[in-house]
Motif scaffolding. Structure first.
Motif, mmCIF file in Angstrom:
data_model
loop_
_atom_site.group_PDB
_atom_site.id
_atom_site.type_symbol
_atom_site.label_atom_id
_atom_site.label_comp_id
_atom_site.label_asym_id
_atom_site.label_seq_id
_atom_site.Cartn_x
_atom_site.Cartn_y
_atom_site.Cartn_z
ATOM 1 N N GLY A 53 0.821 -1.205 0.000
ATOM 2 C CA GLY A 53 0.000 0.000 0.000
ATOM 3 C C GLY A 53 0.854 1.253 0.000
ATOM 4 O O GLY A 53 0.591 2.209 -0.739
ATOM 5 N N LEU A 54 1.911 1.248 0.821
ATOM 6 C CA LEU A 54 2.839 2.381 0.817
ATOM 7 C C LEU A 54 3.611 2.456 -0.491
ATOM 8 O O LEU A 54 3.965 3.547 -0.950
ATOM 9 C CB LEU A 54 3.807 2.262 2.000
ATOM 10 C CG LEU A 54 3.194 2.378 3.395
ATOM 11 C CD1 LEU A 54 4.262 2.196 4.455
ATOM 12 C CD2 LEU A 54 2.514 3.723 3.560
ATOM 13 N N LEU A 59 -5.101 6.765 -7.567
ATOM 14 C CA LEU A 59 -5.810 7.441 -6.487
ATOM 15 C C LEU A 59 -6.972 6.579 -5.992
ATOM 16 O O LEU A 59 -7.197 6.439 -4.787
ATOM 17 C CB LEU A 59 -6.315 8.800 -6.976
ATOM 18 C CG LEU A 59 -6.530 9.899 -5.939
ATOM 19 C CD1 LEU A 59 -5.239 10.194 -5.209
ATOM 20 C CD2 LEU A 59 -7.047 11.159 -6.610
ATOM 21 N N LYS A 60 -7.697 5.984 -6.930
ATOM 22 C CA LYS A 60 -8.769 5.073 -6.539
ATOM 23 C C LYS A 60 -8.214 3.780 -5.955
ATOM 24 O O LYS A 60 -8.780 3.207 -5.028
ATOM 25 C CB LYS A 60 -9.653 4.759 -7.743
ATOM 26 C CG LYS A 60 -10.627 5.863 -8.099
ATOM 27 C CD LYS A 60 -11.616 5.372 -9.144
ATOM 28 C CE LYS A 60 -12.689 6.423 -9.393
ATOM 29 N NZ LYS A 60 -13.713 5.934 -10.347
ATOM 30 N N ILE A 119 -7.260 -0.192 -1.389
ATOM 31 C CA ILE A 119 -6.380 -0.998 -0.548
ATOM 32 C C ILE A 119 -6.750 -0.864 0.925
ATOM 33 O O ILE A 119 -6.688 -1.834 1.691
ATOM 34 C CB ILE A 119 -4.912 -0.594 -0.800
ATOM 35 C CG1 ILE A 119 -4.486 -1.010 -2.203
ATOM 36 C CG2 ILE A 119 -3.979 -1.212 0.226
ATOM 37 C CD1 ILE A 119 -3.121 -0.551 -2.585
ATOM 38 N N GLU A 120 -7.159 0.329 1.334
ATOM 39 C CA GLU A 120 -7.481 0.557 2.739
ATOM 40 C C GLU A 120 -8.720 -0.213 3.175
ATOM 41 O O GLU A 120 -8.891 -0.478 4.359
ATOM 42 C CB GLU A 120 -7.681 2.055 2.993
ATOM 43 C CG GLU A 120 -6.466 2.898 2.677
ATOM 44 C CD GLU A 120 -5.246 2.476 3.479
ATOM 45 O OE1 GLU A 120 -5.418 2.068 4.656
ATOM 46 O OE2 GLU A 120 -4.128 2.546 2.933
ATOM 47 N N THR A 121 -9.599 -0.569 2.253
ATOM 48 C CA THR A 121 -10.822 -1.289 2.606
ATOM 49 C C THR A 121 -10.783 -2.751 2.199
ATOM 50 O O THR A 121 -11.723 -3.483 2.503
ATOM 51 C CB THR A 121 -12.033 -0.615 1.939
ATOM 52 O OG1 THR A 121 -11.849 -0.596 0.507
ATOM 53 C CG2 THR A 121 -12.181 0.826 2.431
ATOM 54 N N GLU A 136 -3.087 -8.326 -2.225
ATOM 55 C CA GLU A 136 -3.895 -8.698 -3.373
ATOM 56 C C GLU A 136 -4.524 -7.476 -4.026
ATOM 57 O O GLU A 136 -4.568 -7.360 -5.260
ATOM 58 C CB GLU A 136 -4.986 -9.681 -2.936
ATOM 59 C CG GLU A 136 -4.446 -11.032 -2.484
ATOM 60 C CD GLU A 136 -5.557 -11.940 -1.985
ATOM 61 O OE1 GLU A 136 -6.721 -11.463 -1.956
ATOM 62 O OE2 GLU A 136 -5.273 -13.093 -1.626
ATOM 63 N N ALA A 137 -5.023 -6.549 -3.214
ATOM 64 C CA ALA A 137 -5.627 -5.342 -3.772
ATOM 65 C C ALA A 137 -4.603 -4.521 -4.539
ATOM 66 O O ALA A 137 -4.889 -3.994 -5.625
ATOM 67 C CB ALA A 137 -6.261 -4.515 -2.655
#
Length: 664
Positions: free
Chosen positions: A329-330, A385-386, A391-393, A399-400
């Motif tokens: 994610g980062l 951006l989307k 990823i946060e949800t 995987e996301a």
């Protein structure tokens, strides 16, 4: 032999008990004294290198210049409001101002100065946070009116030791409304020996009445280049060797905050270099591991793979980063930041020669900026951006993140919508992206004539497709010759056909006349529509020149002279009134429907929302019947008279020949 030093009793330690202990045990021996080095606790870099003078503040040149000049000319305000993000020096600046107001110099005879000596009693006490006349209050934990009343009560007394009483209120935006109101009068007319210094990170939450009574200073974020240079100097004082790339990573992670950056630098120095390899230098990869970030070079490689449309290479890079412990994610957030950097390099070419960015980012970023187009960068920015929000949800962050990268790889070859529309307009029969031929390399020439297809991607880099062999055939010069066509004849657009009042209003809407369109829709009552004559009744608030403006627009568009006649009475409702009436009817009809009534009964308190009808036009009215020119030019049907229902049937013999029947 008796040693005299054995009779010396340490005042810091309790005396040894005489005789046996409470339970008959022998007296305990005195514990060995701790080494002197352990008596001094370690001070973190954020406290050790906290600025003590205006010269030590970095990145706040405007504020320092104003404050220095204010002390020189004796125009120091009685209240200050310091605002900015965390860690830029708001509380530190407040303490420096307090020392500057109360410094008496080494000889005890000095006055307020922008260069506090740091050795007098007031300076040392303020630095140690134990001066009785410099009071600090954290408004985040003391938000009530009683806490403010204590400050107001303390302003009534003269300073006990210093020249000025200074009240430093941190996070002042956390005070309650009653607390702010209680402070207003004291702020407006403070005693001569009192100075207020407020600090906040949320300036918008501070009432305007408080702001108007303070001298405001906005402490800006410190730039990455200044932070990196500052951290490099501190690392040198601490005897730590750290590379410029590592300092750049720490400065970027600090996000303009000196305190946050010093905390990260402290952690990096404690981590040290690669001890197994015998290298004491702290490098960027070690700092990236500490921060949980991917190596900057990996982020560049990932962007190269994504823009080349190579999902296998992109996923291999993410696997490598994941094995090193980086958060994907980062990593996508770093990719988003890199796209922003590349976009800035493309928009501002001068950044390629500036020192704001590290050398590696300037070189590779400039190459990407030259190869990628703005539409491609914008599309990647929107998708990332989307993706970062997804990823946060997502239940699995890895995987996301990989799904986002796969989507990016597969859209890298697609042209932007604008280019695709232009291509289809140029060649309506083409359904695939335009492909252009590129000469084959010399290595493949030995196997026969080949060509390489490259998909054009809207100003972006061409993506290589599979090389396919071409048959050995001589090109036809006639077929290869470009066809020369005459330019198409541009005909003027036909004049608009205005067959109803609603078409006239819609035509005005398309002429970029929003004010006139609104007036015709809401304030004009149609009395008679007989082109080129329109009779209207206007409401009193309508401008007097409406008829002239409307006639001029219609005449210029149609080439026919239009006349607008104004009537004083009559006319149908305005278009807006007609739409409102229909809306009321639809709502009433819907509310009377049995299904809606059953739903209302099952859900008490429910309300019927807007009733939408897809068949209505832009004005909320039913579409008008289509009237063609042929229908307008057809003669009217003759009037026909019918016999009464109770009349007797008439035969042909009873009819008079005068009606036009032929003789038998």
């Amino acid at each position: 032999m008796h040693d005299p030093e054995d009779d010396i009793i340490d005042d810091d330690q309790p005396p040894l008990p005489e005789g046996p202990g409470l339970f008959g045990d022998a007296p305990a021996a005195r514990p060995a004294a701790a080494p002197a080095a352990a008596a001094t606790p370690y001070r973190v870099l954020a406290r050790k290198y906290r600025p003590t003078t205006f010269d030590d503040l970095i990145g706040q040149e405007a504020m320092v210049r104003i404050l220095r000049r204010a002390f020189v000319v004796g125009r120091v305000a009685h209240a200050f409001m310091l605002t900015g993000v965390r860690g830029v020096g708001k509380t530190t600046t407040a303490r420096i101002i307090a020392r500057a107001l109360n410094c008496i110099g080494p000889d005890g005879q000095g006055g307020p100065t922008a260069e506090p000596c740091g050795v007098c009693a007031n300076c040392t006490a303020i630095l140690a946070d134990r001066h009785p006349d410099v009071l600090e209050m954290d408004a985040a934990s003391r938000t009530g009116i009683d806490d403010v009343r204590e400050i107001i009560e303390a302003t009534r007394f003269r300073p006990m030791q210093a020249r000025m009483k200074v009240f430093i209120v941190d996070e002042v935006h956390m005070l309650s409304r009653n607390a702010f109101n209680a402070l207003l009068k004291t702020l407006e007319e403070p005693p001569a020996q009192v100075t207020f210094i407020f600090a906040t990170t949320e300036l918008r939450k501070v009432p305007v009445t408080v702001l108007s009574r303070c001298q405001r200073f906005d402490l800006r974020r410190v730039s990455q280049s200044e932070l990196a240079a500052h951290f490099g100097r501190i690392a040198g004082r601490e005897g730590a060797a750290i590379t410029e790339d590592a300092l750049a990573l720490i400065a970027r992670a600090a996000d303009g905050s000196v305190r946050d950056g010093l905390s990260l630098l402290d952690q990096a120095i404690a981590q040290g270099g690669d001890s197994e390899a015998g290298d004491a230098t702290i490098r960027a990869d070690r700092v990236a591991d500490m921060l949980g970030l991917a190596d900057r070079g990996l982020v560049f490689d990932l962007l190269d793979a994504v823009m080349a449309g190579e999902p296998a290479a992109a996923l291999a890079i993410t696997d490598q980063a994941h094995m090193r412990g980086a958060d994907l994610g980062l990593m996508l957030a770093d990719l988003l930041e890199l796209i922003h950097t590349v976009s800035r390099l493309k928009a501002i070419p001068a950044l390629r020669d500036s020192g704001e960015l590290p050398e590696s980012e300037r070189v590779r970023g400039a190459a990407l900026a030259d190869a990628l187009g703005v539409p491609v960068l914008g599309r990647a920015w929107q998708m990332l951006l989307k993706g970062v929000a997804e990823i946060e949800t997502a239940p699995d962050r890895r995987e996301a993140a990989e799904m986002v990268l796969i989507r990016l790889c597969y859209v890298a070859d697609l042209p932007p919508p604008g280019d695709l529309v232009r291509q289809l307009q140029a060649d309506p029969g083409r359904s695939q992206p335009v492909a252009q031929a590129a000469p084959a390399s010399s290595a493949s020439a030995a196997g026969g004539p080949t060509m390489e297809l490259r998909a054009v991607s809207g100003g972006g880099r061409a993506t290589s497709a599979e090389r396919r062999p071409m048959p050995d055939a001589e090109p036809d010069p006639v077929a290869a010759a470009p066809a020369i066509e005459a330019p198409p004849r541009v005909e003027p657009p036909p004049p608009p056909s205005l067959r109803s009042w609603r078409e006239v209003v819609a035509f005005i809407a398309g002429q970029r006349e929003p004010i006139l369109h609104g007036q015709l829709r809401h304030c004009a009552h149609l009395v008679r529509f007989a082109p080129p004559v329109i009779e209207l009744r206007l409401q009193p608030q309508t401008p007097k020149d409406l008829s002239q403006r409307l006639a001029a627009l219609l005449s210029a568009a149609t080439g026919t002279r239009w006349t607008i006649v104004l009537a004083r009475e009559g006319g149908e409702p305005t278009l807006a009134e007609q739409a409102d009436a229909l809306d009321v009817d639809r709502s009433r009809t819907a509310a009377e429907h049995p299904l809606v009534q059953a739903i209302m009964a099952a859900f008490p308190g429910a309300r019927l929302g807007a009733v939408n009808d897809a068949s209505l036009d832009a004005y909320g009215l039913p579409p008008e019947p289509i009237v063609t020119d042929q229908m307008l030019n057809e003669p009217a049907a003759p009037d026909m008279e019918f016999a009464p229902l109770d009349s007797e049937p008439v035969g042909l013999d009873d009819l008079d020949n005068e009606v036009g029947l032929p003789d038998p």
